[in-house]
Design a protein around this motif. Sequence first.
Motif, short mmCIF file in Angstrom:
data_model
loop_
_atom_site.label_atom_id
_atom_site.label_comp_id
_atom_site.label_asym_id
_atom_site.label_seq_id
_atom_site.Cartn_x
_atom_site.Cartn_y
_atom_site.Cartn_z
N GLU A 49 22.70 -6.43 -58.70
CA GLU A 49 23.00 -7.85 -58.85
C GLU A 49 23.92 -8.08 -60.06
N TYR A 50 23.59 -7.45 -61.17
CA TYR A 50 24.39 -7.59 -62.38
C TYR A 50 25.78 -6.97 -62.20
N GLN A 51 25.84 -5.83 -61.53
CA GLN A 51 27.13 -5.18 -61.28
C GLN A 51 28.03 -6.07 -60.43
N LYS A 52 27.46 -6.75 -59.46
CA LYS A 52 28.25 -7.64 -58.61
C LYS A 52 28.81 -8.80 -59.42
N VAL A 53 27.97 -9.41 -60.26
CA VAL A 53 28.42 -10.53 -61.09
C VAL A 53 29.56 -10.08 -62.01
N MET A 54 29.39 -8.93 -62.65
CA MET A 54 30.40 -8.47 -63.60
C MET A 54 31.66 -7.98 -62.90
N LYS A 55 31.53 -7.44 -61.69
CA LYS A 55 32.74 -7.06 -60.94
C LYS A 55 33.52 -8.31 -60.59
N ASP A 60 37.27 -9.13 -61.75
CA ASP A 60 38.31 -9.43 -60.78
C ASP A 60 39.01 -10.75 -61.11
N GLU A 61 38.22 -11.77 -61.47
CA GLU A 61 38.81 -13.07 -61.78
C GLU A 61 39.59 -13.02 -63.08
N ILE A 62 39.03 -12.39 -64.10
CA ILE A 62 39.73 -12.32 -65.38
C ILE A 62 41.01 -11.49 -65.24
N SER A 63 40.95 -10.40 -64.51
CA SER A 63 42.16 -9.58 -64.36
C SER A 63 43.22 -10.33 -63.56
N GLU A 64 42.80 -11.13 -62.59
CA GLU A 64 43.77 -11.93 -61.83
C GLU A 64 44.48 -12.94 -62.74
N ILE A 65 43.73 -13.52 -63.66
CA ILE A 65 44.28 -14.52 -64.57
C ILE A 65 45.07 -13.88 -65.71
N ALA A 66 44.57 -12.75 -66.24
CA ALA A 66 45.10 -12.24 -67.50
C ALA A 66 45.92 -10.96 -67.43
N GLU A 80 33.36 -27.55 -67.66
CA GLU A 80 33.44 -27.66 -66.20
C GLU A 80 34.79 -27.23 -65.66
N GLU A 81 35.83 -27.27 -66.48
CA GLU A 81 37.18 -26.91 -66.06
C GLU A 81 37.50 -25.43 -66.27
N PHE A 82 36.61 -24.69 -66.90
CA PHE A 82 36.83 -23.26 -67.14
C PHE A 82 36.81 -22.50 -65.82
N PRO A 83 37.45 -21.34 -65.78
CA PRO A 83 37.38 -20.51 -64.56
C PRO A 83 35.93 -20.16 -64.22
N LYS A 84 35.66 -20.06 -62.95
CA LYS A 84 34.30 -19.79 -62.45
C LYS A 84 33.69 -18.55 -63.10
N ALA A 85 34.45 -17.49 -63.18
CA ALA A 85 33.93 -16.25 -63.74
C ALA A 85 33.62 -16.39 -65.23
N MET A 86 34.44 -17.12 -65.95
CA MET A 86 34.19 -17.34 -67.38
C MET A 86 32.88 -18.09 -67.56
N LYS A 87 32.63 -19.08 -66.71
CA LYS A 87 31.37 -19.82 -66.79
C LYS A 87 30.20 -18.91 -66.47
N ALA A 88 30.36 -18.03 -65.50
CA ALA A 88 29.28 -17.09 -65.16
C ALA A 88 28.97 -16.18 -66.34
N PHE A 89 30.02 -15.71 -67.04
CA PHE A 89 29.80 -14.87 -68.21
C PHE A 89 29.07 -15.64 -69.30
N ILE A 90 29.48 -16.86 -69.55
CA ILE A 90 28.86 -17.67 -70.60
C ILE A 90 27.38 -17.90 -70.29
N GLU A 91 27.08 -18.20 -69.05
CA GLU A 91 25.69 -18.44 -68.66
C GLU A 91 24.87 -17.16 -68.74
N ALA A 92 25.46 -16.04 -68.37
CA ALA A 92 24.76 -14.75 -68.49
C ALA A 92 24.54 -14.40 -69.96
#
Length: 187
Positions: free
Chosen positions: A51-57, A61-67, A94-106
């Motif tokens: 589960e954790y590996q999926k979230v971090m993958k 993926d999202e961060i690498s697409e952006i950055a 609320e305007e942050f990228p979805k993956a960034m929000k997932a990292f912050i919540e984790a």
Amino acid sequence: MAYSWDNRVDFVVRYMYDIDNNGYLDSNDFQCMALRACVVEGKGDCSRIAEYQKVMKNLWDEISEIADDDKDGKISNGEFKDAVRKTCVGKKYEEFPKAMKAFIEANFKILDIDSDGVVGINEFRYNCITRIPTDDIAPIDKAFESLLNDEDKKRGGLTLDRYKELYAQFLGNTADNHPAVNLFGPL
């Protein structure tokens, strides 16, 4: 200077994302974060690693697409700063990228050692001391106190919603004199 926006983003890269300390972000860092989050949140139990590996993958993926501008599978500090500047500066959580929000919540879940929904002084101290060398607890305590509003003081710390608000200010507010600059303790 220590709390400038550039230094704050450098801190996030160096102490929170670049887990293997090789000077850039890559998929290995995010897999290491998956294991760390699983072990810390599970208090040693790692049965939910997939589960954790999926979230971090997904986060990678999202961060690498952006950055990852040059698409070399590595994100330099400069590329990361440019991405944060484009996606976070001047924006609300609320305007942050979805993956960034997932990292912050984790990350909040990792901070909340006792899983009571509030990061108190002891949890904040523990988190700070694992990342930064210091010989005095007073600056860490001062940093924590500076984050708290009246409601935070009543409840004894930061809730997830308050943490998200402060994290958004940490990355999104370029000023160096607001309370959120202390979100990770003394820099």
